[in-house]
Write a protein that holds these residues in place. Structure first.
Motif, PDB file in Angstrom:
ATOM      1  N   THR A 103      41.288  49.527  40.986  1.00  0.00           N
ATOM      2  CA  THR A 103      40.512  48.872  39.930  1.00  0.00           C
ATOM      3  C   THR A 103      41.046  47.468  39.637  1.00  0.00           C
ATOM      4  N   LEU A 104      42.187  47.121  40.258  1.00  0.00           N
ATOM      5  CA  LEU A 104      42.687  45.744  40.154  1.00  0.00           C
ATOM      6  C   LEU A 104      41.890  44.777  41.031  1.00  0.00           C
ATOM      7  N   ALA A 105      41.106  45.313  41.959  1.00  0.00           N
ATOM      8  CA  ALA A 105      40.370  44.463  42.897  1.00  0.00           C
ATOM      9  C   ALA A 105      39.431  43.474  42.191  1.00  0.00           C
ATOM     10  N   PRO A 106      38.647  43.905  41.176  1.00  0.00           N
ATOM     11  CA  PRO A 106      37.796  42.914  40.498  1.00  0.00           C
ATOM     12  C   PRO A 106      38.587  41.788  39.837  1.00  0.00           C
ATOM     13  N   ILE A 107      39.795  42.103  39.337  1.00  0.00           N
ATOM     14  CA  ILE A 107      40.631  41.061  38.739  1.00  0.00           C
ATOM     15  C   ILE A 107      41.052  40.049  39.803  1.00  0.00           C
ATOM     16  N   ALA A 108      41.524  40.566  40.945  1.00  0.00           N
ATOM     17  CA  ALA A 108      41.926  39.684  42.042  1.00  0.00           C
ATOM     18  C   ALA A 108      40.740  38.887  42.565  1.00  0.00           C
ATOM     19  N   ALA A 109      39.578  39.536  42.636  1.00  0.00           N
ATOM     20  CA  ALA A 109      38.374  38.840  43.113  1.00  0.00           C
ATOM     21  C   ALA A 109      37.961  37.736  42.147  1.00  0.00           C
ATOM     22  N   ALA A 110      38.076  38.014  40.848  1.00  0.00           N
ATOM     23  CA  ALA A 110      37.693  37.011  39.848  1.00  0.00           C
ATOM     24  C   ALA A 110      38.595  35.783  39.925  1.00  0.00           C
ATOM     25  N   PHE A 111      39.899  36.001  40.053  1.00  0.00           N
ATOM     26  CA  PHE A 111      40.825  34.879  40.132  1.00  0.00           C
ATOM     27  C   PHE A 111      40.656  34.098  41.437  1.00  0.00           C
ATOM     28  N   SER A 112      40.522  34.808  42.556  1.00  0.00           N
ATOM     29  CA  SER A 112      40.363  34.115  43.830  1.00  0.00           C
ATOM     30  C   SER A 112      39.009  33.427  43.913  1.00  0.00           C
ATOM     31  N   GLY A 113      37.979  34.013  43.297  1.00  0.00           N
ATOM     32  CA  GLY A 113      36.677  33.356  43.237  1.00  0.00           C
ATOM     33  C   GLY A 113      36.733  32.071  42.430  1.00  0.00           C
ATOM     34  N   TRP A 114      37.543  32.086  41.379  1.00  0.00           N
ATOM     35  CA  TRP A 114      37.755  30.886  40.560  1.00  0.00           C
ATOM     36  C   TRP A 114      38.484  29.810  41.352  1.00  0.00           C
ATOM     37  N   LEU A 115      39.495  30.213  42.138  1.00  0.00           N
ATOM     38  CA  LEU A 115      40.284  29.257  42.900  1.00  0.00           C
ATOM     39  C   LEU A 115      39.553  28.743  44.135  1.00  0.00           C
ATOM     40  N   ILE A 116      38.878  29.653  44.864  1.00  0.00           N
ATOM     41  CA  ILE A 116      38.280  29.301  46.156  1.00  0.00           C
ATOM     42  C   ILE A 116      36.850  28.799  46.013  1.00  0.00           C
ATOM     43  N   LEU A 117      36.059  29.478  45.183  1.00  0.00           N
ATOM     44  CA  LEU A 117      34.639  29.171  45.084  1.00  0.00           C
ATOM     45  C   LEU A 117      34.276  28.374  43.833  1.00  0.00           C
ATOM     46  N   GLY A 118      35.241  28.196  42.934  1.00  0.00           N
ATOM     47  CA  GLY A 118      34.946  27.463  41.709  1.00  0.00           C
ATOM     48  C   GLY A 118      34.123  28.249  40.721  1.00  0.00           C
ATOM     49  N   GLU A 119      34.122  29.576  40.843  1.00  0.00           N
ATOM     50  CA  GLU A 119      33.375  30.422  39.915  1.00  0.00           C
ATOM     51  C   GLU A 119      34.055  30.442  38.549  1.00  0.00           C
ATOM     52  N   LYS A 120      33.256  30.599  37.504  1.00  0.00           N
ATOM     53  CA  LYS A 120      33.794  30.577  36.148  1.00  0.00           C
ATOM     54  C   LYS A 120      34.372  31.940  35.759  1.00  0.00           C
TER      55      LYS A 120
END
Length: 309
Positions: A103-120
């Motif tokens: 269940t940590l995967a969405p947290i990691a995805a959110a942070f990496s999406g912010w860093l790599i894709l510029g997602e908010k």
């Protein structure tokens, strides 16, 4: 059929529950590294047959250099690092706690999406992170003898669990980048290739996963153990089950689910695995499950749902 997408999403959670149980058995009998090599090889076989059936080629077609780079990187992070940690976590702390850390995967995805894709990163997503972390903490922490809190699980197993969740989340974002490039490289009008894009992308990731695990096996000089592993009939049955219910059936159903219902609803229902796995884990492995662990799993899933509501 009404609620077809929701039913499929629950089916995915059940399929991934079966995958975790098979993987725990297989990891303990064959070894986590050996199981991953076997599972990745079987995945390539099943995916190649699927691609050949629908596109006429067992290999991904129209994938350009950028597609191969990002999907290969995703395969390395998600499979070689993430699954290596996950399957070792199954050995050390069991599949139910291993899935809880996923269940940590969405947290990691959110942070990496912010860093790599510029997602908010929304306030609601941050709240989901805190809720998920509190659910995991409730499940794995206990009162210590000299400190207020202590781990009731082996520290090495917990670290593997954390690594598995991070690898899964970051690998997902890298996969998204690769699939976006793949979609751009497919010529217009090639419907079959477009429909098989997720399977072709998974095939590329699986190639990297297979080569990566073989490299680790060569470095650790464990090729001899692989020949012994394939002779273990119970272990091989577990490996087949982990492959069928994971990369093959689980992925297929998840792709279908998002076509029939909203992605947020599908993602939340698919995240029910840490709850679904409690009862079969108790029955199969005779694990003692406390009420606090049940509440912890439920809280973690609620935290995941906050990412998508």
């Amino acid at each position: 059929m009404q609620y077809f997408g929701e039913i499929l999403s629950v089916g995915v959670a059940i399929s991934w529950t079966a995958t975790a149980l098979f993987a725990e058995v297989g990891s303990k009998r064959l070894g986590s590294l050996q199981l991953n090599v076997i599972r990745m090889s079987l995945s390539l076989l099943f995916l190649g047959i699927t691609l050949w059936w629908f596109t006429g080629s067992p290999l991904p077609i129209y994938a350009d250099g950028r597609t191969w780079f990002w999907l290969s990187l995703s395969g390395f992070v998600g499979y070689v690092l993430g699954d290596y940690c996950l399957f070792n976590a199954y050995v050390l702390i069991g599949s139910r706690f291993g899935q809880l850390f996923m269940t940590l995967a969405p947290i990691a995805a959110a942070f990496s999406g912010w860093l790599i894709l510029g997602e908010k990163l929304s306030i609601q997503a941050i709240a989901g992170m805190l809720v998920t972390l509190s659910g995991i903490a409730l499940s794995v922490l206990s009162r210590g003898t000299s400190h207020k809190f202590g781990l009731k699980l082996p520290l090495k197993g917990v670290m593997f669990g954390i690594g598995a969740g991070i690898g899964q989340g970051v690998g997902l974002v890298l996969s998204k980048v690769g699939m976006n490039y793949y979609a751009l490289s497919i010529p217009e009008g090639m419907l079959e290739a477009s429909q098989m894009l997720p399977f072709a992308s998974t095939f590329i990731r699986a190639i990297t996963g297979t080569l990566g695990f073989l490299a680790v096996m060569w470095y650790t000089r464990k090729f001899a153990s692989l020949s012994l592993s394939v002779r273990d009939s119970k272990g091989m049955k577990a490996a087949l089950g982990a492959t069928l219910f994971g990369p093959f059936i689980g992925v297929s159903f998840s792709l279908m689910a998002v076509q029939y219902t909203e992605a947020g609803i599908a993602s939340t229902l698919m995240a029910l695995t840490p709850i679904f796995i409690l009862w079969p884990s108790r029955m199969l492995f005779k694990n003692k499950i406390t009420l606090k662990e049940v509440f912890g799993a439920i809280i973690s899933v609620i935290g995941v749902s906050l990412f998508f509501i």
